[in-house]
Enzyme design. Structure first.
Site, PDB file in Angstrom:
ATOM      1  N   CYS A 151       0.885  68.174 -38.816  1.00  0.00           N
ATOM      2  CA  CYS A 151       1.754  68.340 -39.976  1.00  0.00           C
ATOM      3  C   CYS A 151       1.003  68.826 -41.205  1.00  0.00           C
ATOM      4  CB  CYS A 151       2.485  67.045 -40.296  1.00  0.00           C
ATOM      5  SG  CYS A 151       1.435  65.818 -41.097  1.00  0.00           S
ATOM      6  N   CYS A 169      -4.168  66.828 -40.994  1.00  0.00           N
ATOM      7  CA  CYS A 169      -3.540  66.578 -39.698  1.00  0.00           C
ATOM      8  C   CYS A 169      -3.274  67.913 -39.011  1.00  0.00           C
ATOM      9  CB  CYS A 169      -2.241  65.807 -39.894  1.00  0.00           C
ATOM     10  SG  CYS A 169      -1.282  65.643 -38.372  1.00  0.00           S
TER      11      CYS A 169
END
Ligand SMILES: Nc1ncnc2c1ncn2[C@@H]1O[C@H](COP(=O)(O)OP(=O)(O)OP(=O)(O)O)[C@@H](O)[C@H]1O
Ligand SMILES: [Mg+2]
Ligand SMILES: [Zn+2]
Lengths: 288, 279
Positions: free
Chosen positions: A243, A240
């Site tokens: 994150c 991601c």
């Protein structure tokens, strides 16, 4: 309009009827129990099956989370939350861990659910054999007789056509070694989360008037041929971009400006949680 | 014959309708052809008994409406009998009346012991699934779970019924009638059943295509030794395929014996008319 004459929208009789169907569903894991699906102030096909389950289950002590394809803020999720809250006054949350009741469309949250939680999944097409057999009385009989050639045949046809099982979502599962069940259009990535889930999973189809269930700690196996093992969507080597999560279901996005592909957690609250909980430091440390 | 029968059918009755005092008793039943003019009940099969021996082709001949398809549907459990018995000489099923088994058990017999080729391919094939998939369906039903093994079997079968391999993934709805029947035959044979039922497999096909399919059936029988029940209203088909023949009229068997004998020297007046009008 719906003045709060009844807690949770329905009269007690309606809730009872839905709960009765739910109890039966829990008693026969994976078996589709018919119920008298009711008219709802949202259109059928927009989660009325899930919503009816939610309304029949919810109590004042509950904390509700509603997600639509991984997102808490989608219009659909918001309107469901609004309806439930207006008629019950329960607390809402976006945090998976904080919820006692989670209604979801097309995803199972990334955070492992616990015994204290119930997951309600919205189902558009509850019958896993529908594509091979149009007649309901026949599919009922096929389930009764444990005759699932049709479900296997569909996978076989996909392999013939595409060289692999091409179920993007809603890949059929065997529940408790007995019933073949449509897990609702969750990605294959989420199928394994159903296996031995600590949380009760309830599935509701409003238009098709069916409720079915996976009780806690039930075996759930995805259908797969010997030489074509079940696989989940792979995001190997991707993470991601917000994150840094790797072992989650990622959405593939394209940067309009550069044309580059990048990835992002599909489960937005999971992503937020990681960003907020100091993992960020770690992430930054690792990836920047 | 002193050999033991593979399939024994005894007193098979199939009626459509409730019956009434005028027609319920078989012995003093007063029917108009095959139905009761008082209550309208159709007696599609009446007291049908025959044996099918290992490796033989048994022909069932009779005019339209004589009950041939109904009998086949009963034998294949597509329809329930009104009464009667069918036993299979098979260690798994010794002496059990198959008509009284649970539907799971019947399904097991269909999937492992029987193959069926329907009069109308629509009943035997999923027209919008690949031909390979149609064959796989039967293999999956018989418990196979290995794709490449099923593909190998499927290709061999399609080849044996002369469907070019490059068309194996095509849907039968794109095929001619003769090709559809050949895919049905391949499918029916896929689980190596000891018994194959064929209901009017050549009806509606061009003559040259008919000959083609009949040759294929004959060849399969010679090479695999599978027992077959072949239904036809066409004596030419029966003459070409069947070792023994059963003649049906209004739901009853009126004559049975060696095909040659029946064609040379028919005993029943109806069979005589049937044979001589055709010869
Ligand atoms: N579902 C049904 N309800 C009532 N009567 C039926 C039904 N199915 C068949 N019949 C009747 O049973 C009799 C036998 O029909 P069947 O189809 O078995 O004949 P057949 O010998 O196969 O004829 P064909 O040569 O035309 O295929 C006919 O009189 C038919 O009208
Ligand atoms: Mg017929
Ligand atoms: Zn009568």
């Amino acid at each position: 309009m719906m003045t709060a004459t009844h807690f949770a929208f329905f009269d007690e009789g309606s809730k009872k009827e839905i709960r009765r169907a739910t109890l039966k569903a829990v008693a026969i894991p994976g078996y589709q129990v018919p119920f008298a699906s009711r008219e709802m102030p949202i259109a059928r096909g927009w989660g009325t099956g899930g919503l009816q389950l939610t309304l029949s289950l919810i109590g004042t002590q509950d904390t509700l989370k509603v997600i639509d394809q991984g997102a808490d803020e989608s219009v659909n999720a918001v309107s469901i939350k609004k309806l439930v809250q207006e008629t019950t006054g329960v607390d809402l949350t976006e945090q998976t861990e904080a919820a006692t009741l989670i209604q979801s469309r097309h995803r199972i949250p990334e955070v492992t659910l616990t015994e204290d939680q119930i997951l309600v999944l919205q189902v558009p097409t509850p019958e896993p054999l529908r594509k091979v057999e149009a007649r309901e009385y026949v599919t009922k009989r096929l389930h009764a007789e444990d005759e699932y050639s049709g479900a296997w045949l569909m996978l076989f046809e996909q392999i013939m056509k595409y060289g692999k099982t091409a179920t993007g979502a809603d890949h059929p599962v065997f529940v408790n070694h007995r019933y073949v069940m449509a897990p609702s259009p969750i990605p294959r990535f989420d199928n394994p989360k159903m296996h031995q889930s600590e949380a009760l999973i309830l599935l509701g189809a409003g238009r098709e008037k069916k409720i079915y269930a996976i009780p806690p700690y039930t075996d759930v196996a995805s259908l797969a041929f010997e030489d074509y093992p079940f696989t989940v969507e792979s995001f190997a080597g991707q993470h991601c971009h917000l994150c840094g999560a790797e072992d989650v279901f990622l959405d593939e996005l394209i940067d309009e400006a550069t044309g580059e592909t990048y990835y992002q957690c599909n489960d937005t609250s999971y992503c937020m949680g990681r960003l907020n909980s100091g993992e960020r430091q770690e992430v930054v440390h690792n990836h920047v | 014959m002193c050999e033991e029968a593979l399939l024994r059918v005894r007193n098979l009755d199939k009626r459509f309708g409730p019956g009434c005092p005028e027609c319920k008793e078989r012995t003093n039943r007063n029917l108009e052809k095959n139905y009761c003019s008082v209550c309208g009940t159709v007696y599609a099969c009446q007291d049908v008994s025959f044996d099918l021996f290992p490796g033989e082709i048994l022909g069932i001949v009779g005019e339209s409406g004589s009950g041939k398809s109904t009998m086949m549907q009963c034998l294949y459990f597509d329809a329930d009998v009104s009464s009667g018995e069918a036993t299979l000489n098979d260690p798994e099923l010794q002496d059990e009346n198959m008509f009284q088994l649970s539907s799971q058990k019947k399904r097991y017999i269909r999937n492992h012991k029987y193959g069926m080729v329907y009069q109308n391919p629509v009943n035997g094939l999923k027209m919008n699934f690949s031909s390979m998939g149609n064959i796989a369906e039967k293999l999956i039903s018989a418990g196979k779970r290995n794709v490449s093994e099923m593909e190998t079997t499927g290709n061999q079968l399609l080849e044996s019924v002369h469907i070019p391999l490059f068309r194996s993934k095509e849907e039968p709805r794109n095929f001619s009638g003769g090709m559809q029947q050949r895919v049905q035959i391949a499918k029916a044979l896929s689980n190596n059943p000891p018994i194959l039922f064929l209901d009017e497999v050549t009806t509606g096909l061009d003559l040259s295509v008919q000959a083609n399919v009949l040759d294929l059936i004959k060849k399969i029988q010679r090479e695999s030794g599978i027992s077959m029940v072949v239904v036809s209203h066409d004596l030419a088909v029966i003459r070409m395929l069947a070792d023994r023949t059963v003649v049906m009229l209004n739901g009853s068997i009126i004559e049975q014996g060696l095909t040659d004998q029946i064609l040379e020297d028919p005993q029943h007046a109806y069979t005589q008319r049937l044979v001589y009008s055709l010869l």
